[in-house]
Scaffold this active site. Structure first.
Site, PDB file in Angstrom:
ATOM      1  N   SER A 123       0.624  -1.218  -0.229  1.00  0.00           N
ATOM      2  CA  SER A 123      -0.325   0.051   0.014  1.00  0.00           C
ATOM      3  C   SER A 123       0.900   1.375  -0.055  1.00  0.00           C
ATOM      4  O   SER A 123       0.600   2.432  -0.429  1.00  0.00           O
ATOM      5  CB  SER A 123      -0.781  -0.113   1.155  1.00  0.00           C
ATOM      6  N   ARG A 178      22.654 -14.998   3.026  1.00  0.00           N
ATOM      7  CA  ARG A 178      22.176 -13.245   2.721  1.00  0.00           C
ATOM      8  C   ARG A 178      22.878 -12.853   1.639  1.00  0.00           C
ATOM      9  O   ARG A 178      22.492 -12.148   0.709  1.00  0.00           O
ATOM     10  CB  ARG A 178      22.353 -12.591   4.196  1.00  0.00           C
ATOM     11  N   LEU A 213      18.600  -6.037   5.623  1.00  0.00           N
ATOM     12  CA  LEU A 213      19.690  -6.149   4.651  1.00  0.00           C
ATOM     13  C   LEU A 213      21.071  -5.839   5.240  1.00  0.00           C
ATOM     14  O   LEU A 213      21.210  -5.257   6.212  1.00  0.00           O
ATOM     15  CB  LEU A 213      19.445  -4.823   3.707  1.00  0.00           C
ATOM     16  N   HIS A 225       8.939   3.214   8.626  1.00  0.00           N
ATOM     17  CA  HIS A 225       9.184   2.373   9.787  1.00  0.00           C
ATOM     18  C   HIS A 225       7.866   2.810  10.457  1.00  0.00           C
ATOM     19  O   HIS A 225       7.770   4.199  10.967  1.00  0.00           O
ATOM     20  CB  HIS A 225       9.968   2.466  10.531  1.00  0.00           C
ATOM     21  N   ASP A 265      16.843   0.476  11.517  1.00  0.00           N
ATOM     22  CA  ASP A 265      15.954   1.434  11.814  1.00  0.00           C
ATOM     23  C   ASP A 265      16.676   2.603  12.629  1.00  0.00           C
ATOM     24  O   ASP A 265      16.116   2.969  13.461  1.00  0.00           O
ATOM     25  CB  ASP A 265      14.587   0.712  12.748  1.00  0.00           C
TER      26      ASP A 265
END
Ligand code: GRF
Length: 197
Positions: A14, A67, A95, A111, A147
């Site tokens: 969204s 990863r 990441l 976030h 974050d």
């Protein structure tokens, strides 16, 4: 020349839809060139396709936790479209520094908390548990720390009597849909003045 934007999603997308809609404005300094999901089942891929944006999925599961190999596959898809800006929009894979470092200063994330409060998951439940009077969301530059990067904007809402994590998440998501396009529009125009909603 418009700035080329790639968007990473994991689910419904969204936020991605709002970014793409906003970039349809001819005065916007950027254009979407790719929507990538880490699963072919991400319902946001069909939405992006219907909006005329190229899509691709790179499933992380076959990499079985490798990863570096997964991120090399991500980068290979990005190299095909040479984006100038990378937007994480509900992308739920963490990441590593190896992937993030070359993108530092060019990668944004949204976030669902008022960072630096509640890095990581379950932000709405944690805000309620703490008895916070207000809550919200943050758009920040991505750095190797989760974050953690410089904040480009925040939207703040009051926590209401009787709020549950779901009711709070729904009101925060509405603010995310205003904040992320506003921050990307400014950032793409070279303006990192903070957005406060
Ligand atoms: C949003 O709340 C975002 O902040 C979080 O995941 C949710 C994804 O929503 N990281 P959508 O996929 O953009 O609808």
């Amino acid at each position: 020349m418009k700035k080329r934007v790639a968007i990473f999603i994991s689910g419904g997308g969204s936020n991605m839809v709002r970014l793409v809609e906003d970039m349809a404005d001819p005065n916007h300094a950027a254009e979407p060139v790719l929507v990538l999901a880490n699963s072919a089942e991400a319902s946001g891929l069909a939405k992006a396709k219907s909006m005329g944006v190229p899509v691709v999925s790179v499933d992380h599961r076959p990499f079985k936790g490798d990863r570096r190999a997964f991120e090399a596959a991500l980068q290979a898809e990005l190299d095909k479209v040479s984006p100038d800006i990378l937007c994480l929009a509900g992308f739920m894979r963490v990441l590593t520094e190896g992937f993030v470092a070359p993108w530092e200063g060019k990668m944004l994330n949204i976030h669902p908390s008022l960072l630096p409060k509640y890095k990581g998951l379950h932000t709405h439940a944690r805000a309620l548990e703490a008895g916070d009077a207000d809550h919200g969301c943050t758009v920040h530059m991505v750095t190797p720390l989760l974050d953690d990067g410089p904040i480009l904007g925040q939207a703040r809402i009051p926590v209401q009597q009787g709020d549950t994590p779901d009711t709070l998440a729904a009101r925060v998501l509405t603010q995310e849909h205003r904040l992320y396009p506003a921050c990307l529009r400014r950032f793409a125009a070279g303006d990192t003045t903070r957005v406060d909603l």
